[in-house]
Scaffold this motif. Structure first.
Motif, short mmCIF file in Angstrom:
data_model
loop_
_atom_site.label_atom_id
_atom_site.label_comp_id
_atom_site.label_asym_id
_atom_site.label_seq_id
_atom_site.Cartn_x
_atom_site.Cartn_y
_atom_site.Cartn_z
N PHE A 1 -0.13 -5.82 -10.84
CA PHE A 1 -1.46 -6.33 -10.53
C PHE A 1 -1.45 -7.83 -10.23
O PHE A 1 -2.28 -8.31 -9.45
CB PHE A 1 -2.41 -6.03 -11.69
CG PHE A 1 -3.86 -6.21 -11.34
CD1 PHE A 1 -4.41 -5.53 -10.26
CD2 PHE A 1 -4.68 -7.05 -12.07
CE1 PHE A 1 -5.75 -5.69 -9.92
CE2 PHE A 1 -6.01 -7.22 -11.74
CZ PHE A 1 -6.55 -6.54 -10.66
N TYR B 1 -7.68 -1.96 -1.90
CA TYR B 1 -6.70 -2.38 -2.92
C TYR B 1 -7.37 -2.91 -4.19
O TYR B 1 -6.82 -2.78 -5.29
CB TYR B 1 -5.69 -3.39 -2.35
CG TYR B 1 -6.20 -4.77 -2.03
CD1 TYR B 1 -6.53 -5.69 -3.03
CD2 TYR B 1 -6.27 -5.21 -0.70
CE1 TYR B 1 -6.96 -6.97 -2.72
CE2 TYR B 1 -6.70 -6.48 -0.39
CZ TYR B 1 -7.04 -7.36 -1.41
OH TYR B 1 -7.45 -8.63 -1.08
N LYS C 1 2.69 -2.69 -7.02
CA LYS C 1 2.53 -1.96 -8.27
C LYS C 1 2.23 -2.89 -9.45
O LYS C 1 1.85 -2.43 -10.52
CB LYS C 1 3.79 -1.14 -8.57
CG LYS C 1 4.06 -0.05 -7.52
CD LYS C 1 5.31 0.75 -7.87
CE LYS C 1 5.54 1.85 -6.83
NZ LYS C 1 6.76 2.64 -7.14
N ARG D 1 -8.59 0.25 -6.05
CA ARG D 1 -7.39 0.93 -6.56
C ARG D 1 -6.88 0.26 -7.84
O ARG D 1 -6.60 0.94 -8.83
CB ARG D 1 -6.30 0.91 -5.49
CG ARG D 1 -4.91 1.33 -5.98
CD ARG D 1 -3.91 1.29 -4.85
NE ARG D 1 -2.55 1.49 -5.32
CZ ARG D 1 -1.70 0.49 -5.58
NH1 ARG D 1 -2.08 -0.77 -5.44
NH2 ARG D 1 -0.47 0.75 -6.00
N GLY D 2 -6.79 -1.06 -7.82
CA GLY D 2 -6.28 -1.77 -8.99
C GLY D 2 -7.23 -1.67 -10.18
O GLY D 2 -6.80 -1.40 -11.32
N LEU E 1 0.65 -1.46 -12.79
CA LEU E 1 -0.49 -0.55 -12.68
C LEU E 1 -0.18 0.84 -13.20
O LEU E 1 -1.06 1.51 -13.77
CB LEU E 1 -0.94 -0.48 -11.21
CG LEU E 1 -1.55 -1.76 -10.64
CD1 LEU E 1 -1.84 -1.59 -9.15
CD2 LEU E 1 -2.82 -2.14 -11.39
N LYS F 1 -7.26 1.95 -11.63
CA LYS F 1 -6.02 2.29 -12.33
C LYS F 1 -5.95 1.64 -13.71
O LYS F 1 -5.39 2.19 -14.65
CB LYS F 1 -4.81 1.89 -11.49
CG LYS F 1 -4.41 2.90 -10.43
CD LYS F 1 -3.12 2.51 -9.75
CE LYS F 1 -2.62 3.63 -8.84
NZ LYS F 1 -2.13 4.79 -9.62
N VAL G 1 -0.72 -8.01 -6.67
CA VAL G 1 -1.92 -7.61 -5.91
C VAL G 1 -2.82 -8.83 -5.71
O VAL G 1 -3.29 -9.10 -4.61
CB VAL G 1 -2.69 -6.50 -6.64
CG1 VAL G 1 -4.03 -6.24 -5.96
CG2 VAL G 1 -1.88 -5.21 -6.67
#
Length: 545
Positions: free
Chosen positions: A348, A472, A346, A475-476, A408, A479, A351
């Motif tokens: 970044f 991923y 959650k 997604r990041g 995120l 968001k 990530v």
């Protein structure tokens, strides 16, 4: 520029000029300290550009070599057959050089160091101490990629690690002390293992015999050239036997070669990092200031890959080839493990941290291929990921400065108020997932292509990581940039000039490598070809024996 100019020493030690000037600047002169600190990184960048432009692509040997006597330590002649020799000593030289493997890393170090210096605008305290440590770190990184003596490599390696401990511990975020301590413990263990391996190599394959008119001498050298000669051209004197007339009291048995290779593998696995030696890196990526994470993910992680190739694979190719499947399997684990956990994060920053673990797995796949294409892919990935990860963390620093969060679920809609930064983030994300036309595609394609012939199952499974990466990363990015925007961020400004310049430069190099990969492939071609010939020769010799 004169041909006899010591260009490598100038590159490596030019940041010391900045330190010298900074020592005379009062600490309250923040603006001058920033200017001098940034300017001190531009000098080696210009010199590194000259070095890249003047490198002979047709030669596979070390170029721009500087070799000077440095340290001599006399040893006791405790073995009876050593009494006949005039001298018996340890010899370590200031020996630097550059080939197709080290050249891209030197330029990458210079480039990212300058970009990170510009990103240091986020630092809010103790500017003078910060830039002094920053420039010492740059000297250490340059030295690592230039050193052609094991002791010199180890010394520069440690010089690069020590400033990072303070840069994290003083200028990091809330849990900076824990992150710094974990960094020190893990890398300290890795350094200890590397030192043990280097000492074994020096006192066995580092043996040199000098027959002179005034009396014969023998010594142990850290020279990579001497060690390579003894391991491959004079192997009978150092492997599996100790001849009666051989004055060397030590010899490198087959079992000891395996021991050294495993020590080097673990030492550099910690730095790379390879699963399960990766947990320290997660703390560093989340707690260190953005400029230091740019250097850490962009350069310091590559020191592990560089050391593994330079010393683990090139000095012990037969052992590395025997472990090719293990290296490929570790690469697969890194790719899938990192990608799955990146998707679950959650924050970044986490990530990106797990993404680095995943992308370093591609380097391992390229090495495990043990052919020219795979090794090209490994080197491409080292450079490409260095550029992409540095750009990503530069963007993260810009976002955090404005929003004070990288969670995120707290970000969204930033494309409305920060269209430039959001656009750069999208480009960085596309490069990370390997979009054709960007540098990430070339490196992944070469690594997978090189491995496919020998390990098809591992290659096919590893390609799942590309799909997971797309998931991923998108997604990041989505968001952060799209969706509803919090009222807290409605008035934030887009990138300032000092932020936009490094972002544009890094994007330009990512595009350059994606569109014209020959910019990188030409310098490394001869070195990679030499690696391929060496592996084939050693494997054939081993099979014939």
């Amino acid at each position: 520029m004169p041909a006899n100019l010591p260009i490598l020493s100038l590159i490596a030690f030019s940041p010391l000029l900045g330190i010298l000037v900074l020592l005379f600047i009062p600490k309250h002169k923040g603006q001058w300290i920033k200017i001098i600190g940034i300017a001190a990184t531009i000098i080696p960048l210009i010199l590194a550009g000259w070095l890249y432009a003047n490198f002979n692509h047709q030669s596979g040997v070390m170029q721009f070599v500087e070799n000077h006597n440095w340290i001599t330590i006399n040893l006791n002649k405790e073995v009876s057959n050593l009494a006949q020799f005039k001298q018996f000593y340890l010899s370590f030289n200031y020996n630097v050089g550059v080939d197709g493997l080290s050249l891209p890393m030197i330029f990458l170090t210079a480039l990212i160091s300058t970009m990170a210096a510009l990103a240091s605008v986020y630092i809010k305290k103790r500017w003078k101490a910060y830039f002094i440590l920053f420039l010492i770190l740059e000297v250490g990184m340059f030295g690592v990629f230039m050193a052609q003596d094991l002791f010199l490599f180890f010394l520069f390696f440690e010089v690069a690690l020590v400033p990072v401990f303070f840069l994290i511990g003083i200028w990091g975020y809330h849990n900076r002390e824990k992150a710094a301590n974990k960094f020190l413990i893990y890398n300290g263990i890795g350094s200890a293992l590397m030192l043990i391996a280097f000492l074994i190599i020096i006192t066995t394959a580092g043996f040199v015999y000098v027959d002179a008119a005034g009396g014969s001498s023998i010594f142990f050298s850290g020279s990579v050239t001497n060690i390579s000669h003894n391991l491959f051209e004079n192997a009978q004197a150092f492997v599996n036997q100790t001849p009666v007339d051989n004055p060397n009291p030590f010899y490198l048995s087959a079992a000891l070669k395996w021991t050294v290779f495993i020590l080097l593998l673990v030492a550099f696995a910690i730095k790379l990092p390879i699963f399960p030696f990766h947990t320290w890196m997660l703390k560093v990526h989340t707690e260190a200031p953005p400029s230091i994470v740019m250097i850490h993910s962009g350069i310091l992680l590559k020191m592990g890959a560089y050391g593994l190739i330079r010393f683990g694979v090139l000095l012990f190719p037969a052992e590395a080839k025997h472990w090719a499947f293990i290296l490929g399997l570790l690469g697969l684990i890194n790719i899938i493990y990192g990608a799955i956990l990146a998707f679950a994060q959650k924050d970044f920053k986490l990530v990106l941290a797990y993404s680095s673990i995943s992308h370093m797995g591609i380097v391992l796949l390229g090495i495990a291929a043990f052919n020219q294409i795979g090794m090209q892919g490994a080197i491409f990935q080292m450079v490409s990921h260095g550029l992409i990860s540095a750009l990503m963390f530069l963007i993260v620093g810009s976002i955090y400065e404005r929003t004070e969060t990288t969670q995120l679920d707290k970000l969204g809609g930033l494309a409305k108020s920060m269209p430039f930064i959001s656009g750069i983030l999208l480009i960085a994300g596309m490069a990370s997932l390997g979009l054709p036309g960007l540098s990430g595609f070339i490196s992944e394609f070469l690594a997978f292509l090189g491995l496919f012939d020998s390990m098809r199952v591992i290659t096919i499974i590893s390609t799942v990581g590309i799909i997971l990466t797309a998931v991923y990363v998108l997604r990041g990015v989505l968001k952060i940039t799209f969706g509803p925007m919090s009222d807290l961020y409605s008035g934030i400004r887009d990138a300032r000039l000092i932020e936009a310049i490094p972002m544009i430069i890094l994007v330009a190099f990512i595009l350059l490598l994606g569109v014209f990969p020959s910019v990188l492939s030409h310098p490394i071609q001869q070195t990679v070809s030499g690696f391929n010939d060496l592996v084939l020769k050693i494997i054939a010799t081993k099979m014939g024996g």
